[in-house]
Structures are given as C-alpha cells and as structure tokens.
Design a protein around this motif. Sequence first.
Motif, PDB file in Angstrom:
ATOM      1  N   ASN A 108      -4.443  -3.245  -8.055  1.00 28.27           N
ATOM      2  CA  ASN A 108      -5.875  -3.277  -8.553  1.00 28.27           C
ATOM      3  C   ASN A 108      -5.811  -3.844 -10.061  1.00 28.27           C
ATOM      4  OD1 ASN A 108      -6.963  -1.977  -5.955  1.00 28.27           O
ATOM      5  ND2 ASN A 108      -6.463  -0.124  -6.712  1.00 28.27           N
ATOM      6  N   GLU A 109      -5.101  -3.373 -10.844  1.00 29.54           N
ATOM      7  CA  GLU A 109      -5.078  -4.158 -12.261  1.00 29.54           C
ATOM      8  C   GLU A 109      -5.164  -5.414 -12.164  1.00 29.54           C
ATOM      9  OE1 GLU A 109      -2.093  -2.248 -14.623  1.00 29.54           O
ATOM     10  OE2 GLU A 109      -2.897  -0.208 -14.591  1.00 29.54           O
ATOM     11  N   ALA A 110      -4.391  -6.115 -11.353  1.00 29.31           N
ATOM     12  CA  ALA A 110      -4.267  -7.487 -11.499  1.00 29.31           C
ATOM     13  C   ALA A 110      -5.177  -8.165 -10.300  1.00 29.31           C
ATOM     14  CB  ALA A 110      -2.685  -8.025 -10.569  1.00 29.31           C
ATOM     15  N   GLY A 111      -6.076  -7.375 -10.026  1.00 33.21           N
ATOM     16  CA  GLY A 111      -7.366  -7.942  -9.257  1.00 33.21           C
ATOM     17  C   GLY A 111      -7.123  -8.343  -7.873  1.00 33.21           C
ATOM     18  N   ILE A 112      -5.836  -7.864  -7.445  1.00 35.70           N
ATOM     19  CA  ILE A 112      -5.445  -8.169  -5.847  1.00 35.70           C
ATOM     20  C   ILE A 112      -6.008  -6.934  -5.065  1.00 35.70           C
ATOM     21  CG2 ILE A 112      -3.413  -8.083  -4.335  1.00 35.70           C
ATOM     22  CD1 ILE A 112      -1.580  -8.885  -6.677  1.00 35.70           C
ATOM     23  N   LEU A 113      -6.834  -7.432  -4.112  1.00 31.45           N
ATOM     24  CA  LEU A 113      -7.611  -6.433  -3.204  1.00 31.45           C
ATOM     25  C   LEU A 113      -6.901  -6.433  -1.978  1.00 31.45           C
ATOM     26  CD1 LEU A 113     -11.191  -7.720  -3.749  1.00 31.45           C
ATOM     27  CD2 LEU A 113     -10.020  -6.025  -5.057  1.00 31.45           C
ATOM     28  N   VAL A 114      -6.585  -5.249  -1.611  1.00 33.55           N
ATOM     29  CA  VAL A 114      -5.961  -4.649  -0.301  1.00 33.55           C
ATOM     30  C   VAL A 114      -7.198  -4.329   0.563  1.00 33.55           C
ATOM     31  CG1 VAL A 114      -4.322  -3.151   1.125  1.00 33.55           C
ATOM     32  CG2 VAL A 114      -3.788  -4.281  -1.305  1.00 33.55           C
ATOM     33  N   PRO A 115      -7.179  -4.769   2.097  1.00 37.70           N
ATOM     34  CA  PRO A 115      -6.353  -5.679   2.642  1.00 37.70           C
ATOM     35  C   PRO A 115      -6.743  -7.250   2.523  1.00 37.70           C
ATOM     36  CG  PRO A 115      -8.095  -4.828   4.183  1.00 37.70           C
ATOM     37  CD  PRO A 115      -8.558  -4.307   2.787  1.00 37.70           C
ATOM     38  N   ARG A 116      -7.817  -7.512   1.864  1.00 41.09           N
ATOM     39  CA  ARG A 116      -8.316  -8.977   1.794  1.00 41.09           C
ATOM     40  C   ARG A 116      -7.121  -9.907   1.421  1.00 41.09           C
ATOM     41  NH1 ARG A 116     -11.675 -11.150  -3.131  1.00 41.09           N
ATOM     42  NH2 ARG A 116      -9.486 -11.052  -4.023  1.00 41.09           N
ATOM     43  N   ASP A 117      -6.381  -9.694   0.195  1.00 42.55           N
ATOM     44  CA  ASP A 117      -5.424 -10.322  -0.297  1.00 42.55           C
ATOM     45  C   ASP A 117      -3.817 -10.247   0.336  1.00 42.55           C
ATOM     46  OD1 ASP A 117      -7.381 -11.790  -2.167  1.00 42.55           O
ATOM     47  OD2 ASP A 117      -6.870 -10.146  -3.490  1.00 42.55           O
ATOM     48  N   THR A 118      -3.581  -8.763   0.611  1.00 43.38           N
ATOM     49  CA  THR A 118      -2.518  -8.516   1.282  1.00 43.38           C
ATOM     50  C   THR A 118      -2.770  -7.161   2.077  1.00 43.38           C
ATOM     51  OG1 THR A 118      -0.051  -8.380   1.024  1.00 43.38           O
ATOM     52  CG2 THR A 118      -1.713  -7.515  -0.690  1.00 43.38           C
ATOM     53  N   ALA A 119      -2.155  -7.334   3.230  1.00 34.80           N
ATOM     54  CA  ALA A 119      -2.303  -5.730   4.045  1.00 34.80           C
ATOM     55  C   ALA A 119      -1.296  -4.834   3.382  1.00 34.80           C
ATOM     56  CB  ALA A 119      -2.194  -6.031   5.234  1.00 34.80           C
ATOM     57  N   VAL A 120      -1.131  -3.367   3.756  1.00 39.37           N
ATOM     58  CA  VAL A 120      -0.349  -2.636   3.321  1.00 39.37           C
ATOM     59  C   VAL A 120      -0.080  -1.430   4.534  1.00 39.37           C
ATOM     60  CG1 VAL A 120       0.343  -0.637   2.021  1.00 39.37           C
ATOM     61  CG2 VAL A 120      -0.405  -2.709   0.945  1.00 39.37           C
ATOM     62  N   ILE A 121       1.102  -1.334   4.986  1.00 36.56           N
ATOM     63  CA  ILE A 121       1.299  -0.463   6.100  1.00 36.56           C
ATOM     64  C   ILE A 121       2.492   0.602   5.159  1.00 36.56           C
ATOM     65  CG2 ILE A 121       2.408   0.441   8.075  1.00 36.56           C
ATOM     66  CD1 ILE A 121       1.416  -2.132   9.303  1.00 36.56           C
ATOM     67  N   SER A 122       1.869   1.914   5.130  1.00 36.29           N
ATOM     68  CA  SER A 122       3.119   2.774   4.328  1.00 36.29           C
ATOM     69  C   SER A 122       3.750   3.907   5.248  1.00 36.29           C
ATOM     70  CB  SER A 122       1.976   3.569   3.496  1.00 36.29           C
ATOM     71  OG  SER A 122       2.970   4.479   2.473  1.00 36.29           O
ATOM     72  N   ILE A 123       4.535   4.740   4.881  1.00 37.89           N
ATOM     73  CA  ILE A 123       5.050   5.807   5.688  1.00 37.89           C
ATOM     74  C   ILE A 123       4.907   7.084   4.894  1.00 37.89           C
ATOM     75  CG2 ILE A 123       7.274   6.467   6.547  1.00 37.89           C
ATOM     76  CD1 ILE A 123       8.056   3.723   6.456  1.00 37.89           C
ATOM     77  N   ASN A 124       4.626   7.986   5.917  1.00 34.76           N
ATOM     78  CA  ASN A 124       4.609   9.506   5.462  1.00 34.76           C
ATOM     79  C   ASN A 124       3.131  10.105   6.094  1.00 34.76           C
ATOM     80  OD1 ASN A 124       7.133   9.691   4.248  1.00 34.76           O
ATOM     81  ND2 ASN A 124       6.483  10.147   2.338  1.00 34.76           N
ATOM     82  N   ASN A 125       2.263   9.543   5.760  1.00 36.14           N
ATOM     83  CA  ASN A 125       0.792  10.054   5.964  1.00 36.14           C
ATOM     84  C   ASN A 125       0.520  11.159   5.189  1.00 36.14           C
ATOM     85  OD1 ASN A 125      -1.761   9.996   7.059  1.00 36.14           O
ATOM     86  ND2 ASN A 125      -1.129  11.364   8.835  1.00 36.14           N
ATOM     87  N   SER A 126       0.788  11.425   3.994  1.00 35.04           N
ATOM     88  CA  SER A 126       0.581  12.300   3.246  1.00 35.04           C
ATOM     89  C   SER A 126      -0.888  12.641   2.965  1.00 35.04           C
ATOM     90  CB  SER A 126       1.540  12.293   1.841  1.00 35.04           C
ATOM     91  OG  SER A 126       0.984  11.239   1.186  1.00 35.04           O
ATOM     92  N   GLU A 127      -1.297  13.696   2.156  1.00 31.59           N
ATOM     93  CA  GLU A 127      -2.603  13.813   1.927  1.00 31.59           C
ATOM     94  C   GLU A 127      -3.329  12.971   1.024  1.00 31.59           C
ATOM     95  OE1 GLU A 127      -5.263  16.299   2.712  1.00 31.59           O
ATOM     96  OE2 GLU A 127      -3.610  16.541   4.368  1.00 31.59           O
ATOM     97  N   VAL A 128      -2.546  12.243   0.244  1.00 33.47           N
ATOM     98  CA  VAL A 128      -3.007  11.261  -0.891  1.00 33.47           C
ATOM     99  C   VAL A 128      -3.415  10.022   0.017  1.00 33.47           C
ATOM    100  CG1 VAL A 128      -0.662  10.384  -1.517  1.00 33.47           C
ATOM    101  CG2 VAL A 128      -2.662  10.297  -3.009  1.00 33.47           C
ATOM    102  N   ALA A 129      -2.559   9.789   1.083  1.00 35.90           N
ATOM    103  CA  ALA A 129      -3.168   8.455   1.749  1.00 35.90           C
ATOM    104  C   ALA A 129      -4.382   8.410   2.147  1.00 35.90           C
ATOM    105  CB  ALA A 129      -2.211   8.514   2.981  1.00 35.90           C
ATOM    106  N   LYS A 130      -5.229   9.393   2.334  1.00 34.44           N
ATOM    107  CA  LYS A 130      -6.517   9.480   2.569  1.00 34.44           C
ATOM    108  C   LYS A 130      -7.581   9.045   1.504  1.00 34.44           C
ATOM    109  CE  LYS A 130      -5.995  13.310   5.735  1.00 34.44           C
ATOM    110  NZ  LYS A 130      -6.310  14.789   5.957  1.00 34.44           N
ATOM    111  N   TYR A 131      -7.031   9.214   0.182  1.00 41.82           N
ATOM    112  CA  TYR A 131      -8.128   9.187  -0.888  1.00 41.82           C
ATOM    113  C   TYR A 131      -7.782   8.196  -1.936  1.00 41.82           C
ATOM    114  CZ  TYR A 131      -8.697  13.838   0.959  1.00 41.82           C
ATOM    115  OH  TYR A 131      -8.855  15.062   1.925  1.00 41.82           O
ATOM    116  N   VAL A 132      -6.579   7.482  -1.585  1.00 45.03           N
ATOM    117  CA  VAL A 132      -6.513   6.316  -2.778  1.00 45.03           C
ATOM    118  C   VAL A 132      -7.376   5.066  -2.268  1.00 45.03           C
ATOM    119  CG1 VAL A 132      -4.066   6.623  -3.090  1.00 45.03           C
ATOM    120  CG2 VAL A 132      -4.548   5.360  -0.999  1.00 45.03           C
ATOM    121  N   SER A 133      -7.512   3.942  -3.115  1.00 43.29           N
ATOM    122  CA  SER A 133      -8.436   2.976  -2.703  1.00 43.29           C
ATOM    123  C   SER A 133      -7.534   1.789  -2.197  1.00 43.29           C
ATOM    124  CB  SER A 133      -9.779   2.726  -3.773  1.00 43.29           C
ATOM    125  OG  SER A 133     -10.358   1.771  -3.373  1.00 43.29           O
TER     126      SER A 133
END
Length: 338
Positions: free
Chosen positions: A261-286
């Motif tokens: 975000n600081e570098a102006g890279i937008l997800v998923p427009r510029d790159t997609a992300v798949i994460s692991i754990n599905n913790s509560e925080v996963a719902k609330y980040v941008s």
Amino acid sequence: MATIKEIAEKSGYSPATVSRLLNNDQNLSISPTTRNKIMTVANELGYWKSHRKQSQQPIRPNIALLYRVSGKEQLQDEYFAFLRNEIIKEVDKAGLQVEIFGHIADLTKAADSFQGFIGVGADRVTQDQLIALHHKLPHGVFVDINPMPKLFDSVQPNLELTVQDALSRLVKAGYERVGFIGGKGLKLNNIQQADAREIAFREFASMQGIKEAPLYVDGPFNVENGYRLGRMVIDQSKNNLPEAFIIASDTLSVGVLQAFNEAGILVPRDTAVISINNSEVAKYVSPPLTSYNINQQTLSRMAIELLQDLITHPDRPHVHLKVNTDIVYRKSFLNNNG
C-alpha cells in the motif's frame, strides 16, 4: 485377561479404588499420582485390550498442555493463542483435567502426575529435552508441528496440500508468475528446519507449470517481518512484480499489504494474494484476504482422541494425522473460474 484384582495387587491399591477408576466413577477422589500408577499398570497388563467391549466410555486421564510459544510470537501471531484456547475448550468438553506448562523441564519433573500431554510449539526446545520428556512421559501428541515424530504422535494442518491447491487455483486463473513469501520453520537443536509451506512451493511450482517462482523467505511469522519481506519484494522485483503471491500466514500478509500500500501497489489489480490461516484479521485488512482456513477445533479434538488412544494402546506405532484446509474467498484473490 487382566483382572481388577491383578491390577490392584501390582499397583498396591485396593480393588475397589481400581474398579472405580477404570469404570470412570466421577465421584472418585484420588491423587493424580495414584491415578497415573493404576492406569500405567492397567496398560502394562493389557486391561484395555481384554475389556474393550465392556468399556462404554474412553478413560479420562489427567493431561498436561506443553505450550512452547515465545511471548513475542504469541503477541504477533494470534494463531497460537487461538489454538491453545481451542485445545482447552475441547479438553473441557471431553471431561478431562489439564494443567498448562510453559517449560519442558517443569513438565518432565511433574510427569508422574499425568498420563499424557499435548504439545503446542517448540520454542527453544532441544532434542535432549524431548528425549528426557519421552522417557518420563511417553504419551504425547503435538499439534500443528512435531519436533520429534519418532517419539510423539501429531495432528497437523495439511500445509503441503494447501500450497499445492493454491498453485492449482492460480494456474487455472491464468497466472504464470507466482511468488512465495514465508518465514523460517522450526528450529531444533539450533538447526533451522525448512518450513513445510516453502518445501511444498518449491516442489509443486514447476510441476504446476509456473514459469517464474521467486521465493522471499526469512525471519519470524509476524507483521513486522511481513512488512520487511514486502519491502524486499518491491526492491528486488523493480517493475517485474509477480502476478500473484502465496503468503505463508495471515500475519505475514498484513505486513506485506502495508508495504504494498505504501508503494502504491494495489491488490488484486497489480498482484493477487492468497494467504493461509484465515484468522480474524483476514476479514478486516485492505483488501480482505483470500485465505485457507485451518480448523483449529478439529485439530484440537483429534489431538485429544489420539492421545486417549495412545494412552490405552501404548504399544501401537506412532500416528501422524493431516487435516485438510479449505479456502475462503475474499477480495485479494477472486475465483473467476469456478
């Protein structure tokens, strides 16, 4: 066929006490040491094998929870704190008694009071310590990781299959350049072990037809390190950022997203992300993270059942169970191909 009388004679306790314990009399009040001695003798004489049909309920042992997660790691990565809480909940549901130990030496000293233990984490644990613990308390099940699979059972999320599945979904979505961001694995006897997610990515990326598969692996699984790795990705990629990333944990992902975000890279427009754990925080980040859910309730329940089975069948081979994960789609990677 082992009898109550034989167990009483060998253990040194009355037949009435032995009978009430082995029949799960909830009103029986005896010390943990007495309980452990009777159950040990019952196991040695093969009581459970000859009375399997008569036993209506599994024996309810006193167990320990060995929680070897560093304070900093626990604060940074809620995964372990939630896992500990789930284990305690499932122990309570099973009607067992549990005592938590933060130091392996303390559990080894108190081993006579317990029939087995469940282990979470292996922070600053040595092979010699684990061997000493096994000598005193051989019935142990580690959850999430297993520092010594030859000595202890384990229940773990199937991270290898998780990474393989993530790569397959990215390939089907048309991505050809996929990076991996992860932390360092278990350290045993001061020797760094490779993390299972990293190993799986290295093995399956080429098999899935990924043309470029850079890895960015270093440091602990926390937000601060995720930010540092995100900056490393930006600096090394220049204008050739991978089309997608698999990130080993949600806490790392939070730091990576901050750097992007600081570098102006937008997800998923510029790159997609798949994460692991599905913790509560996963719902609330941008943006909210597409992440693989690790069912900690299932891990905990299976660990307790496995430990009870190990206590009543101490001569069986060690068992290592893998629990599959399931993907939860959010905005960091959307499934447009079914």
